[in-house]
Scaffold this active site. Structure first.
Site, PDB file in Angstrom:
ATOM      1  N   TRP A   1      31.545  15.490 -50.647  1.00  0.00           N
ATOM      2  CA  TRP A   1      32.936  15.176 -50.959  1.00  0.00           C
ATOM      3  C   TRP A   1      33.659  14.815 -49.634  1.00  0.00           C
ATOM      4  O   TRP A   1      33.543  15.576 -48.657  1.00  0.00           O
ATOM      5  CB  TRP A   1      33.566  16.428 -51.590  1.00  0.00           C
ATOM      6  CG  TRP A   1      35.011  16.318 -51.963  1.00  0.00           C
ATOM      7  CD1 TRP A   1      35.610  15.322 -52.666  1.00  0.00           C
ATOM      8  CD2 TRP A   1      36.026  17.279 -51.664  1.00  0.00           C
ATOM      9  NE1 TRP A   1      36.938  15.608 -52.827  1.00  0.00           N
ATOM     10  CE2 TRP A   1      37.219  16.800 -52.221  1.00  0.00           C
ATOM     11  CE3 TRP A   1      36.034  18.499 -50.985  1.00  0.00           C
ATOM     12  CZ2 TRP A   1      38.422  17.486 -52.114  1.00  0.00           C
ATOM     13  CZ3 TRP A   1      37.221  19.189 -50.882  1.00  0.00           C
ATOM     14  CH2 TRP A   1      38.408  18.686 -51.442  1.00  0.00           C
TER      15      TRP A   1
ATOM     16  N   ASP B   1      30.598  25.859 -52.870  1.00  0.00           N
ATOM     17  CA  ASP B   1      31.864  25.242 -53.267  1.00  0.00           C
ATOM     18  C   ASP B   1      31.763  24.806 -54.733  1.00  0.00           C
ATOM     19  O   ASP B   1      30.984  23.920 -55.086  1.00  0.00           O
ATOM     20  CB  ASP B   1      32.167  24.044 -52.354  1.00  0.00           C
ATOM     21  CG  ASP B   1      33.558  23.501 -52.637  1.00  0.00           C
ATOM     22  OD1 ASP B   1      34.421  24.275 -53.113  1.00  0.00           O
ATOM     23  OD2 ASP B   1      33.789  22.293 -52.388  1.00  0.00           O
TER      24      ASP B   1
ATOM     25  N   LYS C   1      39.671  21.382 -62.564  1.00  0.00           N
ATOM     26  CA  LYS C   1      38.981  20.574 -63.576  1.00  0.00           C
ATOM     27  C   LYS C   1      38.717  21.382 -64.843  1.00  0.00           C
ATOM     28  O   LYS C   1      38.996  20.922 -65.942  1.00  0.00           O
ATOM     29  CB  LYS C   1      37.647  20.042 -63.054  1.00  0.00           C
ATOM     30  CG  LYS C   1      37.581  19.797 -61.571  1.00  0.00           C
ATOM     31  CD  LYS C   1      38.221  18.510 -61.137  1.00  0.00           C
ATOM     32  CE  LYS C   1      38.275  18.472 -59.619  1.00  0.00           C
ATOM     33  NZ  LYS C   1      38.611  17.214 -59.043  1.00  0.00           N
TER      34      LYS C   1
END
Ligand code: LMR
Length: 396
Positions: free
Chosen positions: A128, A209, A244
């Site tokens: 990311w 993560d 999310k």
């Protein structure tokens, strides 16, 4: 003071939303920022969230400060969600502090590692785009190692493990929870077990993560990496985003979870985490944490939330299938085949940044640099245009 500061380029992910909105083309497709979307392109408020929010607002009697660890009940509910019946929870080896989103959790994790003298954090590439800036801003040295080969659309597991075998007790290793961002290529349980063996041997600390819990398979299957590592290793750090899976993006809701050798270690480390938070932003925003806590403390709302999450996960999976099948019908099956085997919102299309730019400029298809596409932006109305545009850019 700031007279010499030049304007910076737009953020590689968030910048896409703005240029997409300004594009007048009717057939444009947004495959940029990682948000869930229905077939109509809407990112809805989940029903469980709306109900929890109504209850909270109707009961709210004060706007006084929340405790530094976050909304009442948030941490406890988060630990139950992550560890279920695991002994990690039974033995009180874990603790959770609410943070402003997953980014806030990563920043605290980075500072915690830096304060305790971690030599570096190792990250598999690609990753990311915000991992490196966030963790280096926390003072860590970043060590990038291979994770995925775009040419073969597969995890470079042998190279990754060789790099991980060089780490020692002063190092941290960043691992992605379910739904690797940007590749969608997750480690299998067997591969996770191998990394655990290496961690036991070498003594490095895993930082997992986790921003898409529940989006690969379901909440239990997706927790494997967290549970297995926490059960078999003396220490693990987890950063968690509720953006999310609870659809709480703008409420900035997440958490940092520490698993230590025993309850005493967990409570001591928690004081350091809260101390770092105090010198950053004092305490997290209350609203999102209160919503998560309300949902997870109500069996009815938990069921509703789990059902809604399962529906989102199924939609993303069916979007993957739609893309693979449409591409196969158009004769481009090979190029897209890996998308059917990967997890979560993202996959990488093997393409250069010049091809990503051509996709955007010539066809109105907005992917992230490196070829990352958000599968939530694919639907039956736009899939043919997407396949044709990619084919035209890649095959000329
Ligand atoms: C993404 O990867 O698109 C999301 O996690 C949003 C972000 O903050 O980058």
């Amino acid at each position: 003071m700031f007279a010499n500061l030049e304007a910076l380029p737009a953020d590689p992910i968030l910048g896409i939303t703005k240029i997409f909105a300004e594009d007048p083309r009717q057939n444009k497709i947004d495959l940029g920022v990682g948000v869930y979307k229905t077939i109509d392109g809407v990112t809805p408020v989940m029903k469980a969230v709306a109900e929890a929010q109504n209850t909270i607002i109707s009961k709210e009697a004060t706007k006084s400060y929340t405790p530094p660890q976050g909304a009442p009940g948030f941490g406890e509910a988060m630990l139950k969600l992550l560890f279920g019946d695991s002994d990690v929870l039974g033995r009180g080896r874990c603790t959770a502090v609410q943070t402003p989103g997953g980014c806030g959790a990563l920043r605290l994790a980075g500072e915690l590692l830096n304060h305790t003298g971690a030599a570096s954090i190792t990250i598999g590439t690609p990753t990311w785009p915000n991992h490196k800036p966030l963790l280096s801003a926390a003072g860590l040295t970043i060590n990038m190692v291979p994770y995925y080969e775009a040419e073969n659309s597969a995890i470079a597991f042998d190279s990754f493990v060789s790099a991980v075998k060089k780490l020692g007790p002063k190092d941290a290793l960043l691992l992605h929870g379910p739904c690797h961002n940007p590749t969608g290529a997750d480690l299998t349980p067997e591969q996770i077990d191998i990394i655990i063996d290496v961690a036991q041997e070498r003594g490095f600390l895993p930082l997992i993560d986790t921003a898409y819990h529940g989006f690969a398979h379901d909440l239990e299957t997706d927790a494997y990496i967290i549970r297995a590592m926490s059960e078999r290793l003396p220490e693990v750090l987890i950063t968690y985003s509720c953006s999310k899976n609870f659809g709480l993006y703008k409420e900035r809701t997440g958490g940092i979870i520490y698993v230590g050798e025993n309850a005493e270690r967990a409570s001591a480390v928690k004081t350091h985490i809260m101390n770092i938070a105090r010198s950053n932003y004092s305490m997290p925003p209350a609203h999102g944490g209160a919503i998560v806590s309300e949902i997870l403390h109500s069996p009815e709302l938990t069921k509703l939330w789990r059902d809604e999450l399962a529906e989102m996960t199924a939609t993303v999976r069916s979007n993957r299938k739609l893309l693979v099948e449409t591409a196969a019908k158009a004769g481009h099956g090979n190029y897209f085949a890996h998308i059917g085997q990967q997890n979560g919102m993202f996959s990488l299309l093997p393409m250069s940044d010049a091809q990503v730019a051509a996709l955007r400029e010539d066809h109105g298809v907005y992917a992230v640099g490196g070829g990352r596409i958000n599968m939530c932006g694919v639907n039956e109305h736009n899939v043919q245009h997407l396949v044709d545009a990619v084919n035209s850019v890649v095959n000329g």
